[in-house]
Write an enzyme that holds these catalytic residues in place. Structure first.
Site, short mmCIF file in Angstrom:
data_model
loop_
_atom_site.label_atom_id
_atom_site.label_comp_id
_atom_site.label_asym_id
_atom_site.label_seq_id
_atom_site.Cartn_x
_atom_site.Cartn_y
_atom_site.Cartn_z
N HIS A 126 -7.77 -5.57 -0.07
CA HIS A 126 -6.51 -4.83 0.06
C HIS A 126 -5.73 -5.33 1.28
O HIS A 126 -6.11 -5.07 2.41
CB HIS A 126 -6.89 -3.35 0.22
CG HIS A 126 -5.75 -2.41 0.30
ND1 HIS A 126 -5.04 -2.00 -0.82
CD2 HIS A 126 -5.17 -1.78 1.35
CE1 HIS A 126 -4.09 -1.15 -0.45
NE2 HIS A 126 -4.15 -1.00 0.86
N SER B 267 0.82 -1.21 0.00
CA SER B 267 0.00 0.00 0.00
C SER B 267 0.86 1.27 0.00
O SER B 267 1.73 1.40 -0.85
CB SER B 267 -0.96 -0.07 1.19
OG SER B 267 -2.08 0.72 0.94
C1 GTR Z 1 -5.52 4.45 1.51
C2 GTR Z 1 -4.93 5.30 0.43
C3 GTR Z 1 -4.20 4.41 -0.51
C4 GTR Z 1 -3.30 3.45 0.21
C5 GTR Z 1 -3.83 2.97 1.54
C6 GTR Z 1 -2.83 2.40 2.52
O1 GTR Z 1 -6.40 5.09 2.33
O2 GTR Z 1 -5.95 5.98 -0.19
O3 GTR Z 1 -3.50 5.18 -1.45
O4 GTR Z 1 -2.06 3.98 0.36
O5 GTR Z 1 -4.45 3.97 2.25
O6 GTR Z 1 -1.66 2.78 2.55
O7 GTR Z 1 -3.24 1.59 3.33
#
Ligand code: GTR
Length: 385
Positions: free
Chosen positions: A367, A226
């Site tokens: 995610h 991420s």
């Molecule tokens: C989210 C963000 C993403 C990603 C994520 C993370 O909220 O919008 O770009 O980086 O966080 O790092 O968990």
């Protein structure tokens, strides 16, 4: 609309209102049919229109030019290796029935503005010979969220840096962390951003790893998930000592093309996380077409070293298709080095990794840096000599 009204009329609104966060996600485009046409900067055409047709021109002209464009417009500048930096071993023990060695290393950096320390843990398989090491920024302050034993069994060492020790992850945090050691870099529009600070911290850990006899310094791979995958990609792009990079669910500002209006946008990321990127990047909110770069060029900067991009099928905010396309559009640079791109032109179905000089998979699910991702990463690394 309601959120904007709230933000404008309420004097004590926090910098990032929770409701605004939800709103960006609610209004994002998640429909492929609504993706507007876009055209990408050509990796093999220099700023002044010269065709880049060989490795020499890539290395001598185009690579430095792209690196600079990313510094100026996206991630900001970074200080060079500090003249005053020391490493010390804080703890050192044998673990896993004495099969592996676990150390905590302290990195101390001093400038005229003061000093700042951060730590990382390094675990190496008990060694007669130096081991390849997987290095990454970590959301946790230990390695408990990574499959340590599995990594060690496969013959790799692992090192993790609690990322907020390098630079806190909050808006307005650039007066703290390592960024505070370089106030002159914060005066600039292309300032030393949080992502740059995290990437810079990876390079400082590498400064240590290069000197450690238990580490195969030519085989230090980067991993990140991420926001930390964005930082890993930027670190690998800048610092060619890294052997390869495993970029998990890196999304916007990572592998995903900024020009594709799908999921997270430049405006959303700059509003929610104003410290992640340089101030200059905000100019491209709603104007991605004017960016002199796009994220395929970031991946191209890693060439000829392997880059493994992953997505998660339910991570639409991260734009899986945009991550896949970012990788595909970097391939011309790998080909310039005589390396092969992926054998596919379309995004593969879930859980079907495709590997060449670059690699890609989309994992079924949300995610996350999941066991499935680790398993593929470790297998892929075994194929790299
Ligand atoms: C989210 C963000 C993403 C990603 C994520 C993370 O909220 O919008 O770009 O980086 O966080 O790092 O968990």
């Amino acid at each position: 609309m309601i959120v904007l009204f709230f933000a404008v009329t309420t004097p004590f609104v926090p910098l990032i209102a929770e409701s605004a966060i939800e709103d960006f996600k609610a209004v994002a485009n998640y429909d492929e049919r609504n993706v507007r046409p876009y055209s990408l900067p050509n990796p093999l055409l220099s700023n002044d229109g010269k065709k880049i047709a060989n490795v020499q021109d890539w290395i001598g002209i185009r690579r430095p030019e792209i690196l600079k464009l990313f510094e100026q417009n996206v991630y900001g500048v970074s200080p060079s290796r500090p003249a005053n930096m020391t490493f010390s071993v804080v703890t050192d023990e044998m673990v896993f029935a004495k099969k592996a060695r676990r150390r905590k290393i302290k990195v101390l950096v001093k400038t005229s503005q003061g000093s700042k320390a951060f730590h990382f843990e390094l675990v190496t398989p008990n060694p007669k010979t130096p081991s390849p090491v997987i290095l990454g920024l970590n959301f946790k302050d230990d390695l408990s969220n990574w499959p340590l034993e599995k990594i060690l069994e496969r013959g790799f060492g692992v090192a993790g840096i609690p990322y907020v020790e390098i630079q806190p992850d909050q808006p307005d945090s650039l007066s703290k962390g390592v960024a505070a050691l370089y106030p002159e870099l914060q005066q600039r529009e292309d300032n030393f951003s949080a992502i740059s600070a995290w990437a810079w911290g990876l390079s400082r850990a590498m400064d240590y790893l290069e000197t450690d006899p238990q580490v195969d310094r030519k085989r230090v791979a980067l991993i990140g998930h991420s926001r930390l995958a964005k930082a890993a990609l930027w670190a690998a792009a800048r610092d060619q000592r890294f052997f390869l990079v495993l970029a998990n669910d890196s999304g916007e500002g990572g592998a995903a093309l900024a020009r594709r209006n799908f999921g997270e946008t430049t405006r959303a990321i700059n509003t929610r996380f104003p410290h992640w990127f340089a101030k200059t990047f905000r100019r491209f909110n709603d104007h991605e077409a004017q960016l002199p770069v796009d994220q395929h060029l970031l991946l191209a900067l890693v060439a000829p070293r392997p880059v493994y991009v992953t997505s998660a099928s339910e991570d639409l905010w991260g734009d899986p298709q945009g991550e896949f396309l970012g990788l595909k559009k970097a391939e011309p640079v790998y080909r310039l080095f005589g390396l092969q791109g992926l054998s596919i032109d379309r995004m593969p179905v879930s859980n079907s990794p495709v590997w060449a000089s670059v690699a890609y998979h989309v994992r079924r699910g949300r995610h996350d840096l999941a066991d499935y991702d680790w398993e593929q990463f470790l297998k892929f690394m075994k194929t790299r000599k």
